[in-house]
Design a protein around this motif. Sequence first.
Motif, short mmCIF file in Angstrom:
data_model
loop_
_atom_site.label_atom_id
_atom_site.label_comp_id
_atom_site.label_asym_id
_atom_site.label_seq_id
_atom_site.Cartn_x
_atom_site.Cartn_y
_atom_site.Cartn_z
N SER A 92 -3.31 4.04 -1.61
CA SER A 92 -4.33 4.09 -0.55
C SER A 92 -4.72 5.52 -0.21
O SER A 92 -5.79 5.76 0.33
CB SER A 92 -3.82 3.39 0.70
N ASN A 93 -3.84 6.47 -0.49
CA ASN A 93 -4.13 7.87 -0.13
C ASN A 93 -3.36 8.79 -1.04
O ASN A 93 -2.25 8.48 -1.49
CB ASN A 93 -3.77 8.13 1.34
N LEU A 134 10.54 4.73 2.79
CA LEU A 134 10.82 5.45 4.03
C LEU A 134 10.78 4.48 5.18
O LEU A 134 10.18 3.42 5.09
CB LEU A 134 9.67 6.43 4.30
N LEU A 139 3.17 8.65 9.07
CA LEU A 139 3.02 9.14 7.70
C LEU A 139 3.79 10.45 7.59
O LEU A 139 4.42 10.89 8.55
CB LEU A 139 1.54 9.28 7.33
N GLU A 140 3.73 11.11 6.43
CA GLU A 140 4.62 12.24 6.22
C GLU A 140 3.90 13.57 6.41
O GLU A 140 2.68 13.66 6.28
CB GLU A 140 5.23 12.17 4.81
N VAL A 158 -6.28 3.14 5.13
CA VAL A 158 -5.36 2.53 4.16
C VAL A 158 -5.87 1.14 3.78
O VAL A 158 -6.01 0.81 2.60
CB VAL A 158 -3.92 2.46 4.73
N CYS A 194 -1.39 12.23 -1.73
CA CYS A 194 -0.57 13.12 -0.91
C CYS A 194 -0.07 14.32 -1.69
O CYS A 194 0.77 15.09 -1.20
CB CYS A 194 0.64 12.36 -0.38
N ALA A 230 0.87 -1.17 0.00
CA ALA A 230 0.00 0.00 0.00
C ALA A 230 0.92 1.22 0.00
O ALA A 230 1.97 1.21 0.64
CB ALA A 230 -0.85 0.00 1.26
N ALA A 231 0.53 2.28 -0.72
CA ALA A 231 1.42 3.44 -0.81
C ALA A 231 0.60 4.72 -0.96
O ALA A 231 -0.55 4.70 -1.41
CB ALA A 231 2.36 3.27 -2.00
N GLY A 232 1.24 5.83 -0.60
CA GLY A 232 0.64 7.14 -0.82
C GLY A 232 1.10 7.66 -2.18
O GLY A 232 2.21 7.36 -2.62
N VAL A 273 4.88 6.61 -2.28
CA VAL A 273 5.77 6.49 -1.12
C VAL A 273 5.20 5.45 -0.16
O VAL A 273 3.99 5.33 0.01
CB VAL A 273 5.95 7.85 -0.38
N GLY A 274 6.12 4.70 0.46
CA GLY A 274 5.68 3.66 1.39
C GLY A 274 6.82 3.21 2.29
O GLY A 274 7.94 3.75 2.22
N MET A 275 6.51 2.22 3.13
CA MET A 275 7.44 1.83 4.20
C MET A 275 7.97 0.41 4.04
O MET A 275 8.38 -0.21 5.02
CB MET A 275 6.72 1.94 5.55
N TYR A 289 5.96 15.38 1.90
CA TYR A 289 5.35 14.89 0.64
C TYR A 289 5.81 15.76 -0.54
O TYR A 289 6.08 15.28 -1.62
CB TYR A 289 3.83 14.90 0.74
N1 HPA Z 1 3.23 7.36 3.43
C1 HPA Z 1 4.00 6.29 3.74
N2 HPA Z 1 3.56 5.05 3.64
C2 HPA Z 1 2.29 4.84 3.22
C3 HPA Z 1 1.45 5.91 2.91
C4 HPA Z 1 1.95 7.23 3.01
O1 HPA Z 1 1.25 8.23 2.75
N3 HPA Z 1 0.25 5.38 2.53
C5 HPA Z 1 0.38 4.02 2.63
N4 HPA Z 1 1.62 3.70 3.04
#
Ligand code: HPA
Length: 260
Positions: free
Chosen positions: A215-216, A168, A173-174, A232, A218, A94-96, A190-192, A179
Amino acid sequence: MTPRVGIVLGTGLSQLAQDIESEVSIDYGQIPHFPVSTVQSHAGKLIFGKLAGVEVVAMAGRFHYYEGYTMQQVTFPIRVFKALGVELVILSNAAGSTNADIEAGDLVFIRDHINIQPENPLRGPNDERLGPRFPDMLHTYDRDLIWKALDLARQHDIRAHSGVYLALQGPNLETPAEYQFMQRIGADVVGMSTVPEVLVARHSGMRVFAVSVVSNKCFPLEEIKETSVDDVIAMVQKSESKVREVVKGLLGGRDGSFTK
Ligand code: HPA
């Protein structure tokens, strides 16, 4: 059975495991040296079986650096994939989105990454039996598979892009300023997660295909909303069937598919 493909199912994406005609499923707790997943929505099982006619091993639940594991623990399952005979690793997350054209719910097939995580799983003495000291990263993400995935997405009316993933540490979140910085340095999502596993997969000579589910959003900054892990997961689960479609399409291709 020798799995040819190893699949890592990211946050909110464990359902793909249900498509696997499962022969064996093993709890992480029963596998020597395997860490145990601590994150909500991660099942914690290694599943062996067939997906689209191909023998696969799938991790339902991955490990993140922010959970407190070392990078060697985070990537241990990728070493296990290699030892089992895996040739191709498929990762999902999942990532922003930090690209104004990429919306929540879209898929992004990762074509490159920027790694700003504070640790590297390849740091320390190198075991030459596993891979080279200085692995090259020019051809990290398999181009053919990205093209095939974009084509499959088009056929199934799925909004999809290829893009750059920025990794990251998390777990926060950031901030908007962060962002914006990420957008400026060339990140699309971006993601972890994901990048540690990719580094180890390439170190050990396996091919890599990786997909982010957005998922979102930014960027632009006015579109950022407060985001919880439940948000998310809910958004990713809505798009999960798209990931299933693409992954099964990649494996089951008429041309004998994913092997070169
Ligand atoms: N930032 C970092 N990791 C994420 C994000 C985000 O906005 N959304 C889902 N994983």
